[in-house]
Design a protein around this motif. Structure first.
Motif, PDB file in Angstrom:
ATOM      1  N   UNK A 175       0.823  -1.332   0.036  1.00  0.00           N
ATOM      2  CA  UNK A 175       0.080   0.065   0.004  1.00  0.00           C
ATOM      3  C   UNK A 175       1.101   1.105   0.103  1.00  0.00           C
ATOM      4  N   UNK A 176       0.288   2.256  -0.612  1.00  0.00           N
ATOM      5  CA  UNK A 176       0.915   3.657  -0.600  1.00  0.00           C
ATOM      6  C   UNK A 176      -0.021   4.795  -0.435  1.00  0.00           C
ATOM      7  N   UNK A 177       0.508   5.946  -0.366  1.00  0.00           N
ATOM      8  CA  UNK A 177      -0.532   6.994  -0.073  1.00  0.00           C
ATOM      9  C   UNK A 177      -0.603   7.954  -1.334  1.00  0.00           C
ATOM     10  N   UNK A 178      -0.335   7.236  -2.559  1.00  0.00           N
ATOM     11  CA  UNK A 178      -0.461   8.059  -3.668  1.00  0.00           C
ATOM     12  C   UNK A 178      -1.892   8.694  -3.656  1.00  0.00           C
ATOM     13  N   UNK A 179      -2.955   8.085  -3.602  1.00  0.00           N
ATOM     14  CA  UNK A 179      -4.294   8.650  -4.019  1.00  0.00           C
ATOM     15  C   UNK A 179      -4.836   9.067  -2.658  1.00  0.00           C
ATOM     16  N   UNK A 180      -4.267   9.256  -1.588  1.00  0.00           N
ATOM     17  CA  UNK A 180      -4.844  10.056  -0.423  1.00  0.00           C
ATOM     18  C   UNK A 180      -4.389  11.431  -0.277  1.00  0.00           C
ATOM     19  N   UNK A 181      -5.257  12.045   0.482  1.00  0.00           N
ATOM     20  CA  UNK A 181      -5.065  13.544   0.854  1.00  0.00           C
ATOM     21  C   UNK A 181      -5.410  14.484  -0.289  1.00  0.00           C
ATOM     22  N   UNK A 182      -5.220  15.484  -0.037  1.00  0.00           N
ATOM     23  CA  UNK A 182      -5.581  16.487  -0.994  1.00  0.00           C
ATOM     24  C   UNK A 182      -4.299  17.188  -1.785  1.00  0.00           C
ATOM     25  N   UNK A 183      -3.078  16.552  -1.591  1.00  0.00           N
ATOM     26  CA  UNK A 183      -1.908  17.300  -2.250  1.00  0.00           C
ATOM     27  C   UNK A 183      -1.035  16.113  -2.424  1.00  0.00           C
ATOM     28  N   UNK A 184       0.212  16.313  -3.206  1.00  0.00           N
ATOM     29  CA  UNK A 184       1.371  15.560  -3.576  1.00  0.00           C
ATOM     30  C   UNK A 184       2.648  16.337  -3.069  1.00  0.00           C
ATOM     31  N   UNK A 185       3.447  15.288  -2.564  1.00  0.00           N
ATOM     32  CA  UNK A 185       4.817  16.201  -2.539  1.00  0.00           C
ATOM     33  C   UNK A 185       5.923  15.555  -3.254  1.00  0.00           C
ATOM     34  N   UNK A 186       6.497  16.567  -4.137  1.00  0.00           N
ATOM     35  CA  UNK A 186       7.486  16.081  -5.055  1.00  0.00           C
ATOM     36  C   UNK A 186       8.984  16.382  -4.385  1.00  0.00           C
ATOM     37  N   UNK A 187       9.832  15.349  -4.100  1.00  0.00           N
ATOM     38  CA  UNK A 187      11.137  15.327  -3.643  1.00  0.00           C
ATOM     39  C   UNK A 187      12.256  15.490  -4.545  1.00  0.00           C
ATOM     40  N   UNK A 188      12.959  16.589  -4.626  1.00  0.00           N
ATOM     41  CA  UNK A 188      13.894  16.802  -5.575  1.00  0.00           C
ATOM     42  C   UNK A 188      15.063  15.506  -5.283  1.00  0.00           C
ATOM     43  N   UNK A 189      15.568  15.093  -6.322  1.00  0.00           N
ATOM     44  CA  UNK A 189      16.666  14.224  -6.375  1.00  0.00           C
ATOM     45  C   UNK A 189      17.969  14.634  -5.738  1.00  0.00           C
ATOM     46  N   UNK A 190      18.283  15.794  -5.800  1.00  0.00           N
ATOM     47  CA  UNK A 190      19.386  16.644  -5.345  1.00  0.00           C
ATOM     48  C   UNK A 190      18.907  17.844  -4.590  1.00  0.00           C
ATOM     49  N   UNK A 191      19.191  18.022  -3.375  1.00  0.00           N
ATOM     50  CA  UNK A 191      18.517  19.137  -2.639  1.00  0.00           C
ATOM     51  C   UNK A 191      18.838  20.412  -3.071  1.00  0.00           C
ATOM     52  N   UNK A 192      18.237  21.522  -3.364  1.00  0.00           N
ATOM     53  CA  UNK A 192      18.797  22.713  -3.879  1.00  0.00           C
ATOM     54  C   UNK A 192      17.413  23.679  -3.612  1.00  0.00           C
ATOM     55  N   UNK A 193      17.763  24.766  -2.763  1.00  0.00           N
ATOM     56  CA  UNK A 193      16.784  25.851  -2.739  1.00  0.00           C
ATOM     57  C   UNK A 193      16.259  26.600  -3.935  1.00  0.00           C
ATOM     58  N   UNK A 194      17.257  26.779  -4.673  1.00  0.00           N
ATOM     59  CA  UNK A 194      16.919  27.595  -6.008  1.00  0.00           C
ATOM     60  C   UNK A 194      15.895  26.772  -6.884  1.00  0.00           C
ATOM     61  N   UNK A 195      16.520  25.538  -7.238  1.00  0.00           N
ATOM     62  CA  UNK A 195      15.636  24.431  -7.894  1.00  0.00           C
ATOM     63  C   UNK A 195      14.467  24.204  -7.074  1.00  0.00           C
ATOM     64  N   UNK A 196      14.063  24.203  -6.191  1.00  0.00           N
ATOM     65  CA  UNK A 196      12.844  23.768  -5.381  1.00  0.00           C
ATOM     66  C   UNK A 196      11.978  25.082  -5.566  1.00  0.00           C
ATOM     67  N   UNK A 197      12.763  26.607  -5.534  1.00  0.00           N
ATOM     68  CA  UNK A 197      11.627  27.488  -5.771  1.00  0.00           C
ATOM     69  C   UNK A 197      11.272  27.596  -7.328  1.00  0.00           C
TER      70      UNK A 197
END
Length: 363
Positions: A175-197
């Motif tokens: 089981x996974x939470x893909x279809x649950x809630x009212x939002x999705x979270x995208x995680x960057x493969x490499x953390x970077x504040x500028x890319x996230x913005x």
């Protein structure tokens, strides 16, 4: 013997150009991931290359008992045609019962080779102890090994490890939470504040303000429809949006075992004096003050003046100018043919002196 090393760039060689990438290549959806499975079993049908360990014999005895074949306690059912193995696989996200996955089989005893063997049905369990797949089938082994009567041995690759393409049948869905809630979270493969913005801004430019919010340097939360079918279509549109990622942090990566040196394009070197063996490189930076003639008028001007002094001695010689870029470093090293060991030592010393404007990573 001539030594070689690699100088690689994080983008096009000696170029500051950064190309747009799809969001699907930059991120992953939180909760949508593979799960590791592991199991234990027997490989049979080997040509005398199996093992004779006690746990292999015990496993073989238990297997025969399950089929109603009783072996007297005083008989040790050892056979060189059997090997005890560990079986592992990755269960991809959304895998459904009946689908097949690849498995890897590795010896855990003293078996010499698994070539020609077949894996007998082995359950694969997850971290929670539940069985998620059943593995069985004929092994594909790329390596081989031969041994002479005098103890001499020749082997190619690793014959004690094999794979079974599509060798496990999925029995349980994770089981996974893909279809649950009212939002999705995208995680960057490499953390970077500028890319996230930039990812959040690109999504908001398509969907409207406030639909995506950068939570930190890694995660972007996106409002999504609750209906599963609409959510799939929604994510299909998002993952094909193109975003220009930020330039990577300046890094120098050194592999001391292979002599490989990777220098990022944003690496800079400040004025510094370097002495290495018979080589001395001095780099200085001074400021000259030009005073105008009192009668002619004008303003006082401060101009920088750079001085570079090199004492080659009997060793190699190369120069790092003030604020040297990656191109300057590569050209200087290539011109004199300095050994990788020399460059490694210099880069490490530059970092300790604070003159190397980059993160130094030794692997």
């Amino acid at each position: 013997m001539k030594r070689f090393w690699l100088l690689a760039l994080s983008a096009v060689l000696f170029s500051n150009a950064v190309f747009a990438e799809r969001i699907k290549d930059l991120t992953s959806v939180a909760g949508v991931r593979s799960n590791q499975l592991v199991g234990y079993g027997l490989v049979v049908g080997l040509d005398g290359t199996g093992d004779k360990t006690s746990f292999t014999s015990a496993t073989f005895r238990n297997m025969l008992n399950n089929f109603g074949v009783a072996i007297p306690p005083n008989i040790d059912p050892k056979s060189k045609n059997i090997a005890a193995v560990a079986v592992h696989a990755d269960l991809p996200p959304f895998a459904k019962p009946g689908q097949t996955i690849d498995v890897t089989v590795s010896t855990i005893g003293d078996a010499k080779s698994l070539r020609g063997g077949s894996l007998i049905m082995a359950p694969l369990k997850g971290a929670d102890g539940q069985v998620y797949a059943i593995a069985q089938g004929n092994l594909v082994v790329s390596g081989f090994g031969v041994q002479g009567s005098d103890g001499s041995r020749l082997s190619l690759n690793v014959p004690s490890v094999g794979r079974i393409p599509g060798g496990a049948s999925v029995e349980r869905t994770v089981p996974n939470a893909f279809a649950q809630g009212d939002s999705l979270v995208l995680n960057l493969n490499y953390a970077d504040f500028t890319t996230a913005r930039r990812v959040a801004e690109q999504i908001n430019s398509l969907l409207g303000p406030g639909m995506a919010k950068a939570m930190d340097a890694t995660s972007i939360r996106v409002s999504a429809p609750r209906d599963a079918d609409q959510r799939v279509s929604f994510l299909s549109v998002l993952e094909n949006l193109e975003v220009q990622p930020a330039q990577e942090v300046a890094k120098v990566i050194i592999n001391s075992r292979t002599g490989t040196i990777i220098i990022g394009q944003n690496v800079r070197v400040s004025p510094v004096a370097i002495t290495h063996g018979g080589m001395t490189v001095a780099i200085t930076e001074n400021l000259n003050v030009d005073q105008p003639n009192a009668l002619a008028g004008g303003d006082t001007v401060v101009t920088p003046r750079t001085g570079i002094e090199v004492d080659a001695g009997s060793g190699h010689m190369f120069e790092f100018s003030p604020g040297a870029s990656l191109q300057d470093i590569v050209e200087a090293v290539n011109q004199v043919g300095a050994a990788p060991g020399d460059l490694m030592a210099i880069l490490e010393a530059l970092r300790q002196a604070g003159a190397l404007k980059a993160e130094l990573i030794v692997i």
